[in-house]
Design a protein around this motif. Structure first.
Motif, PDB file in Angstrom:
ATOM      1  N   ASP A   1       0.926  -1.367   0.093  1.00  0.00           N
ATOM      2  CA  ASP A   1       0.099   0.071  -0.119  1.00  0.00           C
ATOM      3  C   ASP A   1       0.759   1.385  -0.158  1.00  0.00           C
ATOM      4  O   ASP A   1       0.604   2.071  -0.631  1.00  0.00           O
ATOM      5  CB  ASP A   1      -0.915   0.171   1.060  1.00  0.00           C
ATOM      6  N   GLU A   2       2.121   1.108   0.621  1.00  0.00           N
ATOM      7  CA  GLU A   2       2.840   2.564   0.593  1.00  0.00           C
ATOM      8  C   GLU A   2       3.388   2.445  -0.778  1.00  0.00           C
ATOM      9  O   GLU A   2       3.510   3.629  -1.353  1.00  0.00           O
ATOM     10  CB  GLU A   2       4.120   2.019   1.622  1.00  0.00           C
ATOM     11  N   ILE A   3       3.884   1.586  -1.461  1.00  0.00           N
ATOM     12  CA  ILE A   3       4.411   1.377  -2.971  1.00  0.00           C
ATOM     13  C   ILE A   3       3.097   2.140  -3.586  1.00  0.00           C
ATOM     14  O   ILE A   3       3.319   2.845  -4.717  1.00  0.00           O
ATOM     15  CB  ILE A   3       4.884   0.113  -3.481  1.00  0.00           C
ATOM     16  N   LEU A   4       1.860   1.627  -3.547  1.00  0.00           N
ATOM     17  CA  LEU A   4       0.689   1.916  -4.495  1.00  0.00           C
ATOM     18  C   LEU A   4       0.146   3.166  -4.121  1.00  0.00           C
ATOM     19  O   LEU A   4      -0.696   3.720  -4.765  1.00  0.00           O
ATOM     20  CB  LEU A   4      -0.294   0.822  -4.437  1.00  0.00           C
ATOM     21  N   THR A   5       0.785   3.659  -3.029  1.00  0.00           N
ATOM     22  CA  THR A   5       0.232   5.235  -2.445  1.00  0.00           C
ATOM     23  C   THR A   5      -1.464   4.631  -2.252  1.00  0.00           C
ATOM     24  O   THR A   5      -2.509   5.515  -2.849  1.00  0.00           O
ATOM     25  CB  THR A   5       0.402   6.103  -3.075  1.00  0.00           C
ATOM     26  N   ALA A   6      -2.019   3.611  -1.490  1.00  0.00           N
ATOM     27  CA  ALA A   6      -3.116   3.291  -1.375  1.00  0.00           C
ATOM     28  C   ALA A   6      -3.963   4.087  -0.550  1.00  0.00           C
ATOM     29  O   ALA A   6      -3.463   5.055   0.285  1.00  0.00           O
ATOM     30  CB  ALA A   6      -3.400   2.021  -0.989  1.00  0.00           C
ATOM     31  N   ASP A   7      -5.322   4.001  -0.348  1.00  0.00           N
ATOM     32  CA  ASP A   7      -6.172   5.028   0.319  1.00  0.00           C
ATOM     33  C   ASP A   7      -5.590   4.831   2.060  1.00  0.00           C
ATOM     34  O   ASP A   7      -5.277   3.844   2.620  1.00  0.00           O
ATOM     35  CB  ASP A   7      -7.444   4.435   0.526  1.00  0.00           C
ATOM     36  N   TYR A   8      -5.519   5.824   2.534  1.00  0.00           N
ATOM     37  CA  TYR A   8      -4.669   6.101   3.893  1.00  0.00           C
ATOM     38  C   TYR A   8      -5.606   5.388   4.949  1.00  0.00           C
ATOM     39  O   TYR A   8      -4.807   4.573   5.942  1.00  0.00           O
ATOM     40  CB  TYR A   8      -4.732   7.466   4.411  1.00  0.00           C
ATOM     41  N   ARG A   9      -6.877   5.324   4.680  1.00  0.00           N
ATOM     42  CA  ARG A   9      -7.720   4.489   5.654  1.00  0.00           C
ATOM     43  C   ARG A   9      -7.304   2.908   5.701  1.00  0.00           C
ATOM     44  O   ARG A   9      -7.210   2.309   6.835  1.00  0.00           O
ATOM     45  CB  ARG A   9      -9.048   4.749   5.653  1.00  0.00           C
ATOM     46  N   GLU A  10      -6.996   2.357   4.637  1.00  0.00           N
ATOM     47  CA  GLU A  10      -6.688   0.896   4.782  1.00  0.00           C
ATOM     48  C   GLU A  10      -5.601   0.794   5.280  1.00  0.00           C
ATOM     49  O   GLU A  10      -5.105  -0.188   5.906  1.00  0.00           O
ATOM     50  CB  GLU A  10      -6.766   0.534   3.211  1.00  0.00           C
ATOM     51  N   LYS A  11      -4.365   1.803   5.032  1.00  0.00           N
ATOM     52  CA  LYS A  11      -3.110   1.654   5.566  1.00  0.00           C
ATOM     53  C   LYS A  11      -3.121   1.772   7.165  1.00  0.00           C
ATOM     54  O   LYS A  11      -2.278   1.118   7.849  1.00  0.00           O
ATOM     55  CB  LYS A  11      -2.095   2.625   4.978  1.00  0.00           C
ATOM     56  N   ILE A  12      -4.172   2.529   7.431  1.00  0.00           N
ATOM     57  CA  ILE A  12      -4.239   2.875   9.044  1.00  0.00           C
ATOM     58  C   ILE A  12      -4.557   1.432   9.556  1.00  0.00           C
ATOM     59  O   ILE A  12      -4.111   0.972  10.684  1.00  0.00           O
ATOM     60  CB  ILE A  12      -5.135   3.882   9.333  1.00  0.00           C
ATOM     61  N   ASP A  13      -5.835   0.818   9.187  1.00  0.00           N
ATOM     62  CA  ASP A  13      -6.251  -0.420   9.551  1.00  0.00           C
ATOM     63  C   ASP A  13      -5.291  -1.526   9.485  1.00  0.00           C
ATOM     64  O   ASP A  13      -5.114  -2.163  10.520  1.00  0.00           O
ATOM     65  CB  ASP A  13      -7.249  -1.013   8.663  1.00  0.00           C
ATOM     66  N   PHE A  14      -4.249  -1.380   8.477  1.00  0.00           N
ATOM     67  CA  PHE A  14      -3.311  -2.624   8.649  1.00  0.00           C
ATOM     68  C   PHE A  14      -2.482  -2.230   9.697  1.00  0.00           C
ATOM     69  O   PHE A  14      -1.626  -3.269  10.259  1.00  0.00           O
ATOM     70  CB  PHE A  14      -2.528  -2.461   7.180  1.00  0.00           C
ATOM     71  N   LEU A  15      -2.000  -1.051   9.762  1.00  0.00           N
ATOM     72  CA  LEU A  15      -1.035  -0.735  10.800  1.00  0.00           C
ATOM     73  C   LEU A  15      -1.496  -0.896  12.326  1.00  0.00           C
ATOM     74  O   LEU A  15      -0.855  -1.518  13.144  1.00  0.00           O
ATOM     75  CB  LEU A  15      -0.465   0.820  10.698  1.00  0.00           C
ATOM     76  N   GLU A  16      -2.681  -0.710  12.484  1.00  0.00           N
ATOM     77  CA  GLU A  16      -3.523  -0.804  13.851  1.00  0.00           C
ATOM     78  C   GLU A  16      -3.584  -2.383  13.972  1.00  0.00           C
ATOM     79  O   GLU A  16      -2.994  -2.750  15.358  1.00  0.00           O
ATOM     80  CB  GLU A  16      -4.852  -0.384  13.617  1.00  0.00           C
ATOM     81  N   ILE A  17      -3.682  -3.106  13.042  1.00  0.00           N
ATOM     82  CA  ILE A  17      -3.448  -4.750  13.290  1.00  0.00           C
ATOM     83  C   ILE A  17      -1.950  -5.204  13.690  1.00  0.00           C
ATOM     84  O   ILE A  17      -1.878  -5.691  14.661  1.00  0.00           O
ATOM     85  CB  ILE A  17      -3.960  -5.459  12.027  1.00  0.00           C
ATOM     86  N   LEU A  18      -1.056  -4.500  12.970  1.00  0.00           N
ATOM     87  CA  LEU A  18       0.207  -4.893  13.183  1.00  0.00           C
ATOM     88  C   LEU A  18       0.880  -4.070  14.460  1.00  0.00           C
ATOM     89  O   LEU A  18       1.358  -4.846  15.050  1.00  0.00           O
ATOM     90  CB  LEU A  18       1.170  -4.299  12.121  1.00  0.00           C
ATOM     91  N   VAL A  19       0.226  -3.222  14.802  1.00  0.00           N
ATOM     92  CA  VAL A  19       0.498  -2.638  16.511  1.00  0.00           C
ATOM     93  C   VAL A  19       0.062  -3.646  17.472  1.00  0.00           C
ATOM     94  O   VAL A  19       0.650  -4.005  18.415  1.00  0.00           O
ATOM     95  CB  VAL A  19       0.030  -1.489  16.381  1.00  0.00           C
ATOM     96  N   ASP A  20      -0.991  -4.134  17.346  1.00  0.00           N
ATOM     97  CA  ASP A  20      -1.838  -5.222  18.219  1.00  0.00           C
ATOM     98  C   ASP A  20      -0.917  -6.330  17.954  1.00  0.00           C
ATOM     99  O   ASP A  20      -0.811  -7.258  19.021  1.00  0.00           O
ATOM    100  CB  ASP A  20      -3.244  -5.576  18.003  1.00  0.00           C
ATOM    101  N   LEU A  21      -0.356  -6.853  16.909  1.00  0.00           N
ATOM    102  CA  LEU A  21       0.451  -8.241  16.811  1.00  0.00           C
ATOM    103  C   LEU A  21       1.664  -7.923  17.240  1.00  0.00           C
ATOM    104  O   LEU A  21       2.444  -9.013  17.718  1.00  0.00           O
ATOM    105  CB  LEU A  21       0.463  -8.634  15.496  1.00  0.00           C
ATOM    106  N   ASN A  22       2.421  -6.700  17.234  1.00  0.00           N
ATOM    107  CA  ASN A  22       3.556  -6.471  17.623  1.00  0.00           C
ATOM    108  C   ASN A  22       3.931  -5.342  18.537  1.00  0.00           C
ATOM    109  O   ASN A  22       4.138  -4.264  18.156  1.00  0.00           O
ATOM    110  CB  ASN A  22       4.588  -6.468  16.440  1.00  0.00           C
TER     111      ASN A  22
END
Length: 490
Positions: A172-193
């Motif tokens: 999503d960073e490479i494709l500059t995807a919608d920021y809301r989706e990137k936030i969702d992914f990062l929130e999951i990653l923070v919970d996991l790590n």
């Protein structure tokens, strides 16, 4: 009263319905006869059963046997109930055993279902991850992303989820995807790590750039102590100015700072930094050296070309004016030695130059009255206060040519007397020619001397002499500049 045939309302004691013509009295009589007949039939039935029992004793015996059998069954049931009441522990054990067997069977079914489902999902996860990584290596990020999303749907463990969501976020960073989706992914990653600081920082950047400051505070509060300490001074990608915007009374140097791998751009004229031809790439502190109001607009771009939110900082420069120094000696021509005295405000230091350059804090510092130097010189003075604010520069031009008792012509004549054998043209008998050259007037041991060079035209001899400006006394001299030393002519 209601007609039983058509339902028409009748008057009291009316015997014929004026709607359907039914005879009400006849109908009532017929109804009464039917009731009587029904009651009579029921009585006859009961009497007939008794008669049959008398007429057919076999049937009666059979009926009696059935009644006896029912009594025995009832007795057995009573005995059984009595037996159960006598041994309740045996019944309880049976019930518990049935319950345990049922629970074990249910758990076994659940576990089997779970492991079968996990096995299927693991296989799907491995399949989609393998396909996704293949596309990723080929830089076909769109297809890679589709496969990774399917893999995420089938991920069953935290390690699987962490792996696939980190790849999705990177794509999503490479494709500059919608920021809301990137936030969702990062929130999951923070919970996991929970201890992966970089995920927190990347999430803070997204929150910053989309006006989600409340989420930043909540995110920092939820982080482990080791991560909190790293996030305490984290700036993000929105450039931070130092010092803060405000009103100042001196020359300013404004530094811009942002974290991560970003390039900072800015303007100082208030123009839109994202769409301005005057924007500059930040590389060193911005110097605001003039009075006035300056608006610095700045933003950053990361290595993926994603822009940060713009930041605006406004500075007002209003200098404290420092009075110019006061010089005691006015510009002009002087024949006698003079002292130059300079004064300024108490919190100021005075600096000066004599080479025509503008004085600064790096120039010669004034500490006591100056002796007026010989020749035509320009003195420049400036006062600078403790905050580094400079006054206007004061310029003085002096032409100091003192009157000597011995002129240069007399001094040269006295010097030539030490060279016998030369004529009025400075030529020796052997044809060599002496050359006398004026260098300067130098102060030696608090006395002024003409410094004169002597040489032969063939280059075979060269030396310097000093002749007193007051007495005409001649000396050999060595050294130069401010370090001449006199030697006897003998």
């Amino acid at each position: 009263m209601i007609c039983p045939v058509c339902g028409n309302t009748l008057k009291e004691n009316q015997m014929i319905c004026d709607h359907c013509g039914a005879n009400i009295k006849e109908l009532q009589r017929t109804s009464e006869l039917k009731k009587q007949k029904s009651v009579s039939s029921m009585k006859q039935g009961l009497d007939l059963e008794d008669e049959l029992l008398d007429e057919y004793p076999g049937k009666a015996k059979k009926k009696a046997g059935q009644e006896k059998k029912q009594k025995n069954v009832s007795k057995k049931s009573t005995d059984k109930s009595h037996s159960s009441a006598i041994d309740p522990k045996k019944n309880r054990k049976k019930v518990i055993l049935v319950i345990v067997i049922t629970v074990v069977a249910v758990l076994a079914a659940v576990l089997i279902t779970f492991f079968v489902r996990k096995h299927i999902m693991d296989n799907k996860y491995d399949k989609y991850m393998k396909e996704g990584k293949g596309y990723y290596q080929q830089e076909d990020y769109t297809n890679a992303r589709t496969r990774f999303i399917e893999a995420a749907r089938n991920a069953t463990s935290n390690s699987q989820k962490s792996e696939v969501y980190s790849l999705l976020y990177r794509i999503d960073e490479i494709l500059t995807a919608d920021y809301r989706e990137k936030i969702d992914f990062l929130e999951i990653l923070v919970d996991l790590n929970k201890n992966e600081t970089q995920y927190y920082k990347d999430l803070i950047v997204l929150y910053q750039n989309h006006d989600m400051d409340a989420q930043i505070d909540a995110l920092k509060a939820s982080a482990p102590d080791s991560v909190k300490s790293e996030l305490e001074n984290y700036v993000g990608t929105i450039p931070k100015a130092d010092p803060d915007a405000g009103t100042y009374n001196n020359v300013m140097k404004v530094s811009l700072k942002a974290d991560n791998d970003v390039t900072i751009y800015y303007t100082t004229d208030g123009s839109d930094v994202t769409d301005s031809n005057s924007k500059k790439e930040y590389s060193a502190p911005i110097r605001l050296k003039d009075e006035g109001t300056f608006t610095i607009r700045t933003y950053s771009i990361d290595s993926y070309g994603v822009s940060s939110k713009e930041a605006v900082y406004t500075y007002t420069i209003s200098f404290v004016h420092v009075d110019a120094p006061v010089v005691s000696l006015e510009s002009g021509s002087y024949k006698e030695a003079k002292k130059i005295e300079v004064t300024a405000d108490n919190d100021c230091s005075i600096y000066y130059t004599t080479d025509g350059s503008t004085p600064t804090k790096s120039s010669e510092k004034y500490s006591e009255p100056l002796d007026l130097e010989k020749g035509n010189l320009m003195y420049q003075f400036v006062a600078i206060n403790k905050d580094g604010i400079s006054s206007d520069v004061v310029t003085k031009i002096y032409d100091y040519s003192p009157t000597y008792q011995c002129s240069y012509a007399s001094a040269l004549s006295k010097l030539r007397g030490y060279f016998p054998g030369i004529d009025e043209y400075n030529e020796y008998e052997d044809g060599k020619i002496a050359v006398f050259t004026y260098n300067e007037i130098a102060e030696i041991d608090e006395q002024d001397y003409y410094i004169i060079s002597y040489s032969l035209d063939d280059g075979s001899d060269s030396r310097k002499y000093a002749v007193s400006c007051d007495t005409g006394t001649c000396y050999k001299v060595s050294g130069s500049g401010d370090d001449y030393q006199l030697d006897s002519m003998e």
